[in-house]
Design a protein around this motif. Structure first.
Motif, mmCIF file in Angstrom:
data_model
loop_
_atom_site.group_PDB
_atom_site.id
_atom_site.type_symbol
_atom_site.label_atom_id
_atom_site.label_comp_id
_atom_site.label_asym_id
_atom_site.label_seq_id
_atom_site.Cartn_x
_atom_site.Cartn_y
_atom_site.Cartn_z
ATOM 1 N N ALA A 1 0.832 -1.212 0.000
ATOM 2 C CA ALA A 1 0.000 0.000 0.000
ATOM 3 C C ALA A 1 0.860 1.253 0.000
ATOM 4 C CB ALA A 1 -0.927 -0.007 1.204
ATOM 5 N N ALA A 2 2.046 1.163 0.580
ATOM 6 C CA ALA A 2 2.939 2.326 0.621
ATOM 7 C C ALA A 2 3.491 2.681 -0.751
ATOM 8 C CB ALA A 2 4.099 2.061 1.585
ATOM 9 N N ALA A 3 3.304 1.793 -1.725
ATOM 10 C CA ALA A 3 3.807 2.033 -3.078
ATOM 11 C C ALA A 3 2.718 2.471 -4.042
ATOM 12 C CB ALA A 3 4.479 0.766 -3.617
ATOM 13 N N LEU A 4 1.542 2.838 -3.510
ATOM 14 C CA LEU A 4 0.450 3.241 -4.396
ATOM 15 C C LEU A 4 0.806 4.452 -5.250
ATOM 16 C CD1 LEU A 4 -3.006 2.878 -2.595
ATOM 17 C CD2 LEU A 4 -2.139 1.648 -4.585
ATOM 18 N N ASP A 5 1.715 5.279 -4.769
ATOM 19 C CA ASP A 5 2.070 6.465 -5.547
ATOM 20 C C ASP A 5 2.676 6.109 -6.902
ATOM 21 O OD1 ASP A 5 4.228 5.453 -3.959
ATOM 22 O OD2 ASP A 5 5.373 7.254 -4.390
ATOM 23 N N VAL A 6 3.338 4.945 -6.995
ATOM 24 C CA VAL A 6 3.893 4.531 -8.286
ATOM 25 C C VAL A 6 3.088 3.400 -8.932
ATOM 26 C CG1 VAL A 6 6.247 5.294 -7.871
ATOM 27 C CG2 VAL A 6 5.559 3.020 -7.105
ATOM 28 N N LEU A 7 2.277 2.692 -8.159
ATOM 29 C CA LEU A 7 1.521 1.560 -8.696
ATOM 30 C C LEU A 7 0.106 1.925 -9.135
ATOM 31 C CD1 LEU A 7 2.500 -1.321 -6.236
ATOM 32 C CD2 LEU A 7 3.049 -1.166 -8.669
ATOM 33 N N GLU A 8 -0.468 2.964 -8.538
ATOM 34 C CA GLU A 8 -1.876 3.266 -8.795
ATOM 35 C C GLU A 8 -2.164 3.490 -10.282
ATOM 36 O OE1 GLU A 8 -5.417 6.279 -7.259
ATOM 37 O OE2 GLU A 8 -3.317 6.777 -6.873
ATOM 38 N N ALA A 9 -1.382 4.322 -10.951
ATOM 39 C CA ALA A 9 -1.665 4.652 -12.354
ATOM 40 C C ALA A 9 -1.599 3.428 -13.256
ATOM 41 C CB ALA A 9 -0.713 5.741 -12.842
ATOM 42 N N PRO A 10 -0.533 2.602 -13.212
ATOM 43 C CA PRO A 10 -0.508 1.439 -14.098
ATOM 44 C C PRO A 10 -1.546 0.379 -13.741
ATOM 45 C CG PRO A 10 1.449 1.463 -12.697
ATOM 46 C CD PRO A 10 0.773 2.790 -12.530
ATOM 47 N N VAL A 11 -1.870 0.227 -12.442
ATOM 48 C CA VAL A 11 -2.907 -0.730 -12.063
ATOM 49 C C VAL A 11 -4.255 -0.293 -12.632
ATOM 50 C CG1 VAL A 11 -4.267 -1.635 -10.135
ATOM 51 C CG2 VAL A 11 -1.780 -1.608 -9.990
ATOM 52 N N LEU A 12 -4.601 0.995 -12.450
ATOM 53 C CA LEU A 12 -5.883 1.491 -12.944
ATOM 54 C C LEU A 12 -5.945 1.469 -14.465
ATOM 55 C CD1 LEU A 12 -6.645 4.481 -10.544
ATOM 56 C CD2 LEU A 12 -7.785 2.252 -10.640
ATOM 57 N N SER A 13 -4.815 1.716 -15.124
ATOM 58 C CA SER A 13 -4.797 1.670 -16.584
ATOM 59 C C SER A 13 -5.136 0.268 -17.080
ATOM 60 C CB SER A 13 -3.420 2.096 -17.092
ATOM 61 O OG SER A 13 -3.347 1.967 -18.495
ATOM 62 N N ALA A 14 -4.508 -0.747 -16.489
ATOM 63 C CA ALA A 14 -4.786 -2.128 -16.895
ATOM 64 C C ALA A 14 -6.204 -2.535 -16.531
ATOM 65 C CB ALA A 14 -3.779 -3.063 -16.225
ATOM 66 N N LEU A 15 -6.672 -2.102 -15.373
ATOM 67 C CA LEU A 15 -8.009 -2.450 -14.904
ATOM 68 C C LEU A 15 -9.080 -1.847 -15.819
ATOM 69 C CD1 LEU A 15 -9.068 -2.262 -11.161
ATOM 70 C CD2 LEU A 15 -10.583 -1.475 -12.947
ATOM 71 N N ARG A 16 -8.952 -0.549 -16.073
ATOM 72 C CA ARG A 16 -9.984 0.142 -16.853
ATOM 73 C C ARG A 16 -10.012 -0.318 -18.299
ATOM 74 N NH1 ARG A 16 -8.493 5.843 -13.834
ATOM 75 N NH2 ARG A 16 -9.976 5.592 -12.103
ATOM 76 N N ARG A 17 -8.869 -0.777 -18.788
ATOM 77 C CA ARG A 17 -8.814 -1.267 -20.170
ATOM 78 C C ARG A 17 -9.729 -2.478 -20.372
ATOM 79 N NH1 ARG A 17 -3.706 -1.220 -20.448
ATOM 80 N NH2 ARG A 17 -3.269 -3.403 -19.967
ATOM 81 N N GLN A 18 -9.985 -3.228 -19.294
ATOM 82 C CA GLN A 18 -10.798 -4.435 -19.385
ATOM 83 C C GLN A 18 -12.238 -4.242 -18.896
ATOM 84 O OE1 GLN A 18 -9.589 -7.008 -20.883
ATOM 85 N NE2 GLN A 18 -7.494 -6.253 -21.020
ATOM 86 N N LEU A 19 -12.638 -2.973 -18.667
ATOM 87 C CA LEU A 19 -13.962 -2.710 -18.124
ATOM 88 C C LEU A 19 -14.808 -1.869 -19.071
ATOM 89 C CD1 LEU A 19 -13.147 -1.845 -14.398
ATOM 90 C CD2 LEU A 19 -14.243 -3.920 -15.252
ATOM 91 N N PRO A 20 -16.135 -1.998 -18.982
ATOM 92 C CA PRO A 20 -17.010 -1.119 -19.760
ATOM 93 C C PRO A 20 -16.995 0.281 -19.162
ATOM 94 C CG PRO A 20 -18.319 -2.478 -18.294
ATOM 95 C CD PRO A 20 -16.898 -2.970 -18.175
ATOM 96 N N PRO A 21 -17.409 1.282 -19.920
ATOM 97 C CA PRO A 21 -17.332 2.674 -19.438
ATOM 98 C C PRO A 21 -17.992 2.917 -18.094
ATOM 99 C CG PRO A 21 -17.793 2.638 -21.789
ATOM 100 C CD PRO A 21 -17.868 1.212 -21.329
#
Length: 291
Positions: A236-256
Motif C-alpha cells: 500500500a505504501a507504493a500506491l504512488d507509483v503503482l496506482e496509475a498502471p494498475v488502474l490503466s490495466a483495470l480500466r482497459r478491461q472494463l465497460p465505461p
C-alpha cells in the motif's frame, strides 16, 4: 466495562490487544510475540491471556481459511488445521475469521470504507489476502473462502500451483522481490524506490506486476461493482507509483460505466486485522454484518 481479547495471528508474528464494547475498533495493545510454532504453545499463550485479563470474548484473525470456529487451512501455520477454537477454549465466545476479512470489517465499520455498501480490500504483503463487502456484509462463502483473489488468473496457459495462486505469484511482495532481482536490486522496496526516481527499467518491471494486478482485478470489479478498492499491507505504501498502471490495466478491461473505480489506502494500516478482531469479538460467530 465489557472487554474482549483481539488477536491477529500472522505467519511470523502474533499481536494481541484489548477491546471494549463502546469502541471495539480502538485496540489497547497488550503484547506481540513470534507466532507459536506448535499447537500446544498457541493454546497456552492464548489461554494465559484470557486468564490474565479475565476475558470471555475472543476475536482472532488468521492467515488462511476459517469456517465457523474451526481453522480449515492455514498454510504458514499448519498445526492449526482442523483446530476448533470453541473446543480449545470452551468457556469463551469465539469470533474467528480470515485476516483480510477482519481488516475489511474494521475499514467498513470505522475506516476508509465507512458508509459504503460495497467494496473490495486487497492486503498485499508477502502474499495477497482479500475480502469483499457486498450489501454491507462481508462475504464468507460456503467454505469460508470467498474472495480469494490471490488465486485469480489472467493467463490460461498457467499450470497452477497447490500453494500460491497466479495473482499472488505475479503481484505480491514476493513477486516484486523477484522482479527486483532481474534489475540487480536487493528487494521489492529497492525496486519501488528506483521507480520513484523515474528509472525506466524499474518502471517497466513494476508495470508487469501492476498489469497483472489490474487485469485480474477487472474481473472482480465487473462481477461485484464495488464503490471502492482498498489496498492494505506493505505494498500500500507504493500506491504512488503503482496506482496509475494498475488502474490503466483495470480500466482497459472494463465497460465505461465501471471505469470510475478508484484505489485508496486503508485507514487502519497494519492494525486493521486486529481492529476487526476486536469488532468481531463482540458479535460472535455472526460477525460479518457491518453496522
Amino acid at each position: 466495562m465489557s472487554r474482549a481479547l483481539a488477536i491477529d495471528l500472522g505467519g511470523t508474528n502474533m499481536r494481541a490487544g484489548l477491546a471494549d464494547a463502546a469502541r471495539p475498533a480502538e485496540i489497547r495493545p497488550v503484547g506481540s510475540w513470534p507466532a507459536p510454532a506448535r499447537r500446544a504453545a498457541f493454546q497456552e499463550l492464548v489461554e494465559g491471556l484470557l486468564v490474565a485479563y479475565s476475558i470471555k470474548r475472543l476475536g482472532i484473525a488468521v492467515p488462511g481459511l476459517a469456517l465457523g470456529t474451526r481453522c480449515v487451512w492455514i498454510p504458514n501455520l499448519p498445526y492449526l488445521d482442523g483446530l476448533d477454537l470453541s473446543e480449545a477454549f470452551p468457556d469463551v465466545s469465539i469470533a474467528l475469521g480470515n485476516d483480510a476479512q477482519f481488516a475489511l470489517l474494521a475499514e467498513a465499520s470505522a475506516g476508509a470504507a465507512s458508509g459504503l455498501s460495497d467494496a473490495i480490500l486487497l492486503a498485499i504483503g508477502t502474499g495477497i489476502g482479500s475480502a469483499v463487502l457486498s450489501g454491507r456484509r462481508i462475504l464468507r462463502g460456503a467454505r469460508g473462502g470467498a474472495a480469494s483473489f490471490g488465486w485469480a488468473s489472467a493467463d490460461p496457459s498457467d499450470p497452477g500451483d497447490d500453494r500460491d495462486g497466479w495473482l499472488e505469484r505475479n503481484a505480491s511482495g514476493r513477486a516484486l522481490d523477484r522482479l527486483a532481482a532481474e534489475a540487480g536490486l536487493e528487494n521489492g522496496a529497492a525496486l519501488i524506490e528506483r521507480a520513484r526516481s523515474g528509472d525506466g527499467e524499474a518502471l517497466r518491471l513494476l508495470g508487469r506486476a501492476a498489469g497483472a494486478l489490474g487485469t485480474a482485478l477487472a474481473g472482480a470489479v465487473a462481477l461485484l461493482d464495488p464503490q471502492k478498492i482498498l489496498v492494505s499491507g506493505g505494498v500500500a505504501a507504493a500506491l504512488d507509483v503503482l496506482e496509475a498502471p494498475v488502474l490503466s490495466a483495470l480500466r482497459r478491461q472494463l465497460p465505461p460505466h465501471l471505469r470510475g473505480i478508484t484505489l485508496t489506502s486503508g485507514a487502519f494500516g497494519a492494525g486493521a486485522s486486529l481492529a476487526g478482531a476486536g469488532i468481531a469479538a463482540f458479535r460472535g460467530q455472526n460477525w460479518e454484518e457491518v453496522r
